[in-house]
Design a protein around this motif. Structure first.
Motif, PDB file in Angstrom:
ATOM      1  N   VAL A 270       1.195  -1.273   0.058  1.00 57.65           N
ATOM      2  CA  VAL A 270       0.297  -0.012  -0.121  1.00 57.65           C
ATOM      3  C   VAL A 270       0.988   1.597  -0.137  1.00 57.65           C
ATOM      4  O   VAL A 270       0.660   2.257  -0.544  1.00 57.65           O
ATOM      5  CB  VAL A 270      -1.159  -0.166   1.200  1.00 57.65           C
ATOM      6  CG1 VAL A 270      -1.638   1.350   1.544  1.00 57.65           C
ATOM      7  CG2 VAL A 270      -1.930  -0.779   1.112  1.00 57.65           C
ATOM      8  N   ALA A 271       1.959   1.240   0.474  1.00 55.23           N
ATOM      9  CA  ALA A 271       2.838   1.814   0.594  1.00 55.23           C
ATOM     10  C   ALA A 271       3.858   2.555  -0.374  1.00 55.23           C
ATOM     11  O   ALA A 271       3.285   4.007  -1.207  1.00 55.23           O
ATOM     12  CB  ALA A 271       3.854   2.000   2.125  1.00 55.23           C
ATOM     13  N   ARG A 272       3.660   1.541  -1.369  1.00 53.26           N
ATOM     14  CA  ARG A 272       4.425   1.770  -2.714  1.00 53.26           C
ATOM     15  C   ARG A 272       3.598   2.691  -3.647  1.00 53.26           C
ATOM     16  O   ARG A 272       4.323   3.289  -4.539  1.00 53.26           O
ATOM     17  CB  ARG A 272       4.491   0.374  -3.200  1.00 53.26           C
ATOM     18  CG  ARG A 272       6.043  -0.696  -2.528  1.00 53.26           C
ATOM     19  CD  ARG A 272       6.649  -1.513  -3.134  1.00 53.26           C
ATOM     20  NE  ARG A 272       7.535  -2.228  -2.669  1.00 53.26           N
ATOM     21  CZ  ARG A 272       7.073  -4.033  -2.535  1.00 53.26           C
ATOM     22  NH1 ARG A 272       5.796  -3.723  -2.715  1.00 53.26           N
ATOM     23  NH2 ARG A 272       7.805  -4.204  -1.548  1.00 53.26           N
ATOM     24  N   VAL A 273       1.997   2.083  -3.613  1.00 55.40           N
ATOM     25  CA  VAL A 273       1.674   3.377  -4.211  1.00 55.40           C
ATOM     26  C   VAL A 273       0.955   4.436  -3.413  1.00 55.40           C
ATOM     27  O   VAL A 273       0.423   4.552  -4.135  1.00 55.40           O
ATOM     28  CB  VAL A 273       0.470   2.303  -4.680  1.00 55.40           C
ATOM     29  CG1 VAL A 273       0.473   1.048  -5.044  1.00 55.40           C
ATOM     30  CG2 VAL A 273      -0.915   1.545  -3.339  1.00 55.40           C
ATOM     31  N   GLY A 274       1.164   5.330  -2.581  1.00 57.08           N
ATOM     32  CA  GLY A 274       1.189   6.647  -2.052  1.00 57.08           C
ATOM     33  C   GLY A 274       0.255   5.846  -1.202  1.00 57.08           C
ATOM     34  O   GLY A 274      -0.327   7.321  -0.589  1.00 57.08           O
ATOM     35  N   GLY A 275      -0.343   4.530  -0.283  1.00 56.09           N
ATOM     36  CA  GLY A 275      -1.685   5.405   0.288  1.00 56.09           C
ATOM     37  C   GLY A 275      -0.524   5.093   2.015  1.00 56.09           C
ATOM     38  O   GLY A 275       0.620   4.888   1.721  1.00 56.09           O
ATOM     39  N   ASP A 276      -2.029   5.093   3.068  1.00 52.52           N
ATOM     40  CA  ASP A 276      -2.018   5.023   4.582  1.00 52.52           C
ATOM     41  C   ASP A 276      -0.997   3.750   5.301  1.00 52.52           C
ATOM     42  O   ASP A 276      -2.285   2.751   5.065  1.00 52.52           O
ATOM     43  CB  ASP A 276      -2.307   6.054   4.100  1.00 52.52           C
ATOM     44  CG  ASP A 276      -2.115   6.503   6.177  1.00 52.52           C
ATOM     45  OD1 ASP A 276      -0.930   5.822   6.728  1.00 52.52           O
ATOM     46  OD2 ASP A 276      -3.166   7.183   6.918  1.00 52.52           O
ATOM     47  N   ALA A 277       0.372   2.959   4.635  1.00 50.24           N
ATOM     48  CA  ALA A 277       0.043   1.945   5.600  1.00 50.24           C
ATOM     49  C   ALA A 277      -0.424   1.656   6.926  1.00 50.24           C
ATOM     50  O   ALA A 277      -0.699   0.802   7.383  1.00 50.24           O
ATOM     51  CB  ALA A 277       1.558   1.750   5.610  1.00 50.24           C
ATOM     52  N   ASP A 278      -0.437   3.186   7.741  1.00 52.98           N
ATOM     53  CA  ASP A 278      -1.068   2.924   9.238  1.00 52.98           C
ATOM     54  C   ASP A 278      -2.665   1.977   8.944  1.00 52.98           C
ATOM     55  O   ASP A 278      -3.157   1.641  10.213  1.00 52.98           O
ATOM     56  CB  ASP A 278      -1.214   4.103   9.600  1.00 52.98           C
ATOM     57  CG  ASP A 278       0.348   4.437   9.957  1.00 52.98           C
ATOM     58  OD1 ASP A 278       1.095   3.346  10.300  1.00 52.98           O
ATOM     59  OD2 ASP A 278       0.950   5.602  10.400  1.00 52.98           O
ATOM     60  N   LYS A 279      -3.289   2.633   7.828  1.00 50.08           N
ATOM     61  CA  LYS A 279      -4.250   1.633   7.524  1.00 50.08           C
ATOM     62  C   LYS A 279      -5.295   0.733   7.417  1.00 50.08           C
ATOM     63  O   LYS A 279      -6.312   0.177   7.115  1.00 50.08           O
ATOM     64  CB  LYS A 279      -5.741   2.898   6.806  1.00 50.08           C
ATOM     65  CG  LYS A 279      -5.745   4.732   7.682  1.00 50.08           C
ATOM     66  CD  LYS A 279      -5.660   5.486   7.089  1.00 50.08           C
ATOM     67  CE  LYS A 279      -6.679   6.664   7.329  1.00 50.08           C
ATOM     68  NZ  LYS A 279      -7.197   7.371   6.711  1.00 50.08           N
ATOM     69  N   VAL A 280      -3.902  -0.260   7.110  1.00 51.19           N
ATOM     70  CA  VAL A 280      -4.530  -1.482   6.242  1.00 51.19           C
ATOM     71  C   VAL A 280      -3.475  -2.873   7.668  1.00 51.19           C
ATOM     72  O   VAL A 280      -2.883  -2.628   8.282  1.00 51.19           O
ATOM     73  CB  VAL A 280      -3.705  -1.568   4.745  1.00 51.19           C
ATOM     74  CG1 VAL A 280      -4.306  -0.876   4.635  1.00 51.19           C
ATOM     75  CG2 VAL A 280      -2.326  -0.697   5.017  1.00 51.19           C
ATOM     76  N   SER A 281      -3.359  -3.541   6.705  1.00 55.41           N
ATOM     77  CA  SER A 281      -3.470  -4.835   8.219  1.00 55.41           C
ATOM     78  C   SER A 281      -3.483  -6.269   7.753  1.00 55.41           C
ATOM     79  O   SER A 281      -3.997  -5.951   6.433  1.00 55.41           O
ATOM     80  CB  SER A 281      -3.265  -4.505   9.636  1.00 55.41           C
ATOM     81  OG  SER A 281      -4.624  -5.412   9.356  1.00 55.41           O
ATOM     82  N   GLY A 282      -2.680  -7.192   7.961  1.00 54.19           N
ATOM     83  CA  GLY A 282      -3.096  -8.661   6.656  1.00 54.19           C
ATOM     84  C   GLY A 282      -4.066  -8.841   7.277  1.00 54.19           C
ATOM     85  O   GLY A 282      -4.482  -9.633   6.055  1.00 54.19           O
ATOM     86  N   HIS A 283      -5.174  -8.052   7.525  1.00 49.08           N
ATOM     87  CA  HIS A 283      -6.536  -8.367   7.736  1.00 49.08           C
ATOM     88  C   HIS A 283      -7.797  -8.068   7.150  1.00 49.08           C
ATOM     89  O   HIS A 283      -8.174  -8.065   6.945  1.00 49.08           O
ATOM     90  CB  HIS A 283      -7.017  -7.901   9.550  1.00 49.08           C
ATOM     91  CG  HIS A 283      -8.379  -9.377  10.171  1.00 49.08           C
ATOM     92  ND1 HIS A 283      -8.597 -10.139  10.002  1.00 49.08           N
ATOM     93  CD2 HIS A 283      -9.364  -8.070   9.792  1.00 49.08           C
ATOM     94  CE1 HIS A 283      -9.540 -10.540  10.407  1.00 49.08           C
ATOM     95  NE2 HIS A 283     -10.323  -9.533  11.045  1.00 49.08           N
TER      96      HIS A 283
END
Length: 331
Positions: A270-283
């Protein structure tokens, strides 16, 4: 006074001063569990609780011990603990700590203070004041997955093949991350229409009856079955764990991934495409499947067949709103 033991066994010690003397008889220490069972009986009793539950229980015991909670605890002590950590800890964490404290008392033959009406009222007040809604991660739906695939292909070939297969299979199977990393080659059955993956056990399958997840073929390079085939071929994996670590030199390890590795992969993609990595997880993969399936019109019972959820109420927590128009296909 003896505080709760923080040993990995999760068994709490008790305050010796709380044992009572009746008449002229010597004090009788509380008996937590019966002794003298055979090794086989001990193993069966140990197997009654999952490893994840044991780890959570042990963690709670350690945290309670660090806060000065002793066994047996009084209702007043528990209320003060709740008041001290309300707002600092999630409501769900406080509730789980109460469950662990309750179990510790029962195991030592003490009356649990957590059933006291004042403790229940305090916890109810915390829920009403702070809210009991759990933090929900953002689901990875189809658009997110397609964006991630573009950036994944820019990595070294072996790692790219692993990451592509892990994300696509993780989404299409709707597995929990612990189930995903536990897949072994022997669990795979290749069919003309797709692939079946046998799960020997899972979080909600404590009696290990197992269940089978089917993933059909999909069109193009977003097909999870084709991605899995390519990964196994490139990594030359014939047995053992399917998803494994890949070194920075693009070499495949013999051991399987950890569940945390799935979360890190989702965050990095997600971070690679400019997204917020803190808002996602393995779930996010499992939630993404549920959300996407609902958007395409699948009925709850059809989604539960894939996810293994026991009820529509639980499933509903995984179907989350996204700012997108409805998409006609899952993949």
């Amino acid at each position: 006074m003896t505080k709760i033991s923080a040993e990995s066994t999760g068994t709490a010690t008790v305050r010796k001063s709380d044992t009572a003397t009746i008449g002229n008889q010597p004090p009788k220490p509380p008996q937590s569990v019966l002794d003298g069972f055979s090794a086989m009986a001990d193993r069966f009793m140990e197997a009654a609780q999952s490893e994840a539950s044991k780890r959570a229980y042990d963690s709670d015991i350690r945290m309670l011990a660090a806060s000065g909670i002793t066994i047996p605890a009084t209702a007043a002590e528990v209320i003060e603990y709740l008041a001290q950590f309300a707002g600092k800890l999630a409501v769900a964490t406080l509730e789980r700590r109460l469950i662990s404290l309750h179990k510790a008392h029962l195991e030592n033959s003490f009356k649990s203070p957590t059933v006291h009406i004042t403790v229940k009222r305090t916890m109810q007040g915390i829920r009403r004041t702070l809210g009991a809604r759990q933090k929900h991660v953002r689901p990875m739906v189809k658009d997110d997955l397609l964006e991630a695939m573009v950036m994944i292909d820019r990595q070294k070939p072996v790692k790219a093949a692993r990451d592509r297969a892990l994300l696509l299979v993780g989404f299409a199977s709707a597995m929990r991350r612990s189930e995903l990393v536990a897949i072994q080659v022997g669990h795979l059955t290749w069919l003309s229409s797709g692939i079946e993956i046998f799960l020997p056990h899972s979080k909600t399958d404590q009696e290990r009856q197992g269940r089978t997840v089917f993933i059909p073929f999909a069109n193009g390079d977003r097909c999870p079955v084709s991605a899995l085939t390519q990964w196994l071929d490139v990594a030359e994996i014939k047995e053992g764990f399917v998803f494994r670590a890949v070194s920075r030199h693009d070499r495949v390890a013999r051991h399987g991934l950890s569940a945390q590795s799935v979360a890190l992969l989702v965050k990095s993609s997600v971070a690679r495409v400019g997204g917020d990595a803190d808002k996602v997880s393995g779930h996010s993969l499992r939630a993404g499947y549920c959300t996407q399936a609902a958007m395409t019109g699948l009925q709850p019972w059809q989604i539960r067949e894939q996810t293994g959820h026991k009820s529509d109420v639980t499933l509903a927590k995984y179907i989350r709103p996204v700012a997108r128009r409805s998409i006609p296909t899952l993949l």
